[in-house]
Enzyme design. Structure first.
Site, short mmCIF file in Angstrom:
data_model
loop_
_atom_site.label_atom_id
_atom_site.label_comp_id
_atom_site.label_asym_id
_atom_site.label_seq_id
_atom_site.Cartn_x
_atom_site.Cartn_y
_atom_site.Cartn_z
N THR A 67 -21.56 25.76 25.11
CA THR A 67 -22.78 26.36 24.56
C THR A 67 -24.00 25.98 25.38
OG1 THR A 67 -24.29 26.19 22.68
CG2 THR A 67 -22.81 24.36 22.98
N ASP A 68 -25.02 26.84 25.34
CA ASP A 68 -26.28 26.50 26.03
C ASP A 68 -26.98 25.30 25.37
OD1 ASP A 68 -27.15 27.75 23.69
OD2 ASP A 68 -28.51 29.15 24.70
N TYR A 114 -24.16 18.22 16.81
CA TYR A 114 -23.29 19.31 17.29
C TYR A 114 -23.36 19.41 18.81
CZ TYR A 114 -22.20 24.05 18.85
OH TYR A 114 -21.71 25.13 19.56
#
Ligand code: NAD
Ligand code: DAU
Length: 338
Positions: free
Chosen positions: A126-127, A151
């Site tokens: 993810t970015d 996360y």
């Protein structure tokens, strides 16, 4: 035939990927291993469940014994790891399961991939591993990793473990880092489906802070086409950013949804901000565009309408979800915010 272990294939992006890819290719044999957490839903896979080149296994990527058994039984030579705990707000309420699944689970898969000499291990990242941007600039693959939430810290750890397996053992890994996805089958804890469902039901739309945090939105099929390309042609050991250059403040998204559903902006309710809320994400996807000739095909204006229509047409799908565990999650998450 390519024997591919796809993990997390009953979730939003994974199920869209399997539906897309099995419609297109018959040279892939997909073993979908998913724990079926609150976010996993086999209803998402109805159109492929009877295909000969597809099988489902309910299981946890943390379970090394099971993972080794699956690699052996299905002669797995390729891995695409979508499985993760994926929601930032849930990671703020409790980080342990994020560490367990995202870090330990990925490590279990990497160990098995090494043992069974896989030909390619694709880590879906993810970015958010890059942290937050100010009002200018873009995340490139060279941007230092600086995650802020439990996360994103867990995803950054799994990325680094993936890179370490490539560097140390020569495991043929590739990593993709995509921006915020939207589209059919997204669990309604995430901004877009949550706001669509609340608006349909004339409930308040809880916008965190001042609504001016910015995300860079991509339609899930564009993401999955990029995943397919990186899986087939991405250079081993590399990272590829994926994004559609579609930055929008949250409040604009919410207004677009209300307008399309013909609902009043009075439903908007500004609520207490997310702790540590990243201000802005924006992706530079020139590497995948130049090297692999990928480009996004969907524009936000029409794809958001498709997405809203999908939720309008699939009431049974989301009614089952919101009548279950979701209700207690929603009350806990939003009751002290409002
Ligand atoms: P999701 O929460 O909708 O789905 C996750 C899936 O993983 C579920 O089916 C769940 O049952 C399964 N799962 C969870 N723990 C597991 C475990 N221990 N073992 C096996 N299966 C397990 O998530 P998503 O939005 O589809 O995201 C998929 C992947 O893409 C994640 O790795 C996420 O970090 C990444 N990603 C998501 C976005 C986004 O905008 N949603 C953007 C970039 C990257
Ligand atoms: O950038 C990629 C990431 O995008 C993925 O790695 C994550 O798995 C995915 O969940 C997503 O993370 P975000 O935190 O950006 O997505 P979320 O939909 O939770 O929130 C988007 C923005 O909307 C964020 O600024 C917080 C805000 N928000 C969210 C919810 C759920 C609200 O204002 N109100 C809400 O109720």
């Amino acid at each position: 035939m390519k024997n591919i272990l796809v993990t997390g294939g009953a979730g939003f992006i994974g199920s869209n990927f399997i539906n897309y890819i099995l419609n297109k290719r018959d040279d892939y044999f997909i073993v979908n291993l998913d724990k079926l957490t609150y976010a996993g839903n086999l209803e998402n896979l109805k159109e492929v469940e009877s295909k000969k080149n597809y099988t489902f296994i309910k299981g946890d990527i943390v379970n090394a014994e099971l993972i080794n058994f699956v690699f052996e039984k299905y002669k797995i030579k390729y891995v695409i790891n979508f499985a993760a705990e994926s929601h930032v707000d849930r990671s703020i309420s409790g980080s342990e399961i994020f560490f367990r699944t995202n870090v330990i689970g990925t490590n279990v898969l990497l160990e098995a991939a090494k043992r069974f000499n896989v030909e390619r291990f694709l880590q879906i990242s993810t970015d958010e591993v890059y942290g937050s941007l100010g009002s200018t600039g873009l995340f490139s693959e060279k941007t230092p990793i600086a995650p802020n939430s439990p996360y994103s810290a867990s995803k950054a750890s799994s990325d680094m473990m993936t890179m370490a397996f490539n560097h140390t053992y020569g495991l043929p890994t590739v990593i993709t880092r995509c921006s915020n996805n939207y589209g059919p089958l997204q669990f309604p804890e995430k901004l877009i489906p949550l706001m669509i469902l609340n608006a349909i039901q004339n409930k308040k739309l809880p916008v965190y802070g001042d609504g001016m945090n910015i995300r860079d939105w991509i339609y899930v099929i564009d993401h999955n086409k990029a995943v397919e390309l990186v899986f087939e042609k991405g250079k081993i050991g590399e990272v590829y950013n994926i994004g559609a250059s579609n930055e929008l403040p949250n409040i604009e998204i919410v207004k677009v949804i209300l307008k399309n559903l013909n609902k009043s902006e009075e439903l908007i309710q500004f609520v207490k901000d997310r702790p540590g809320h990243d201000k802005r994400y924006a992706i530079d996807s020139s590497k995948i565009q130049n090297e692999l000739k990928w480009k996004p095909e969907f524009n936000f204006e029409s794809a958001i309408v498709n997405t809203i229509e999908w939720y309008l047409k699939n009431k049974k799908w989301w009614e089952r979800i919101i009548s279950g565990e979701y209700q207690s999650y929603y009350n806990k998450q939003y009751s002290d915010r409002i």
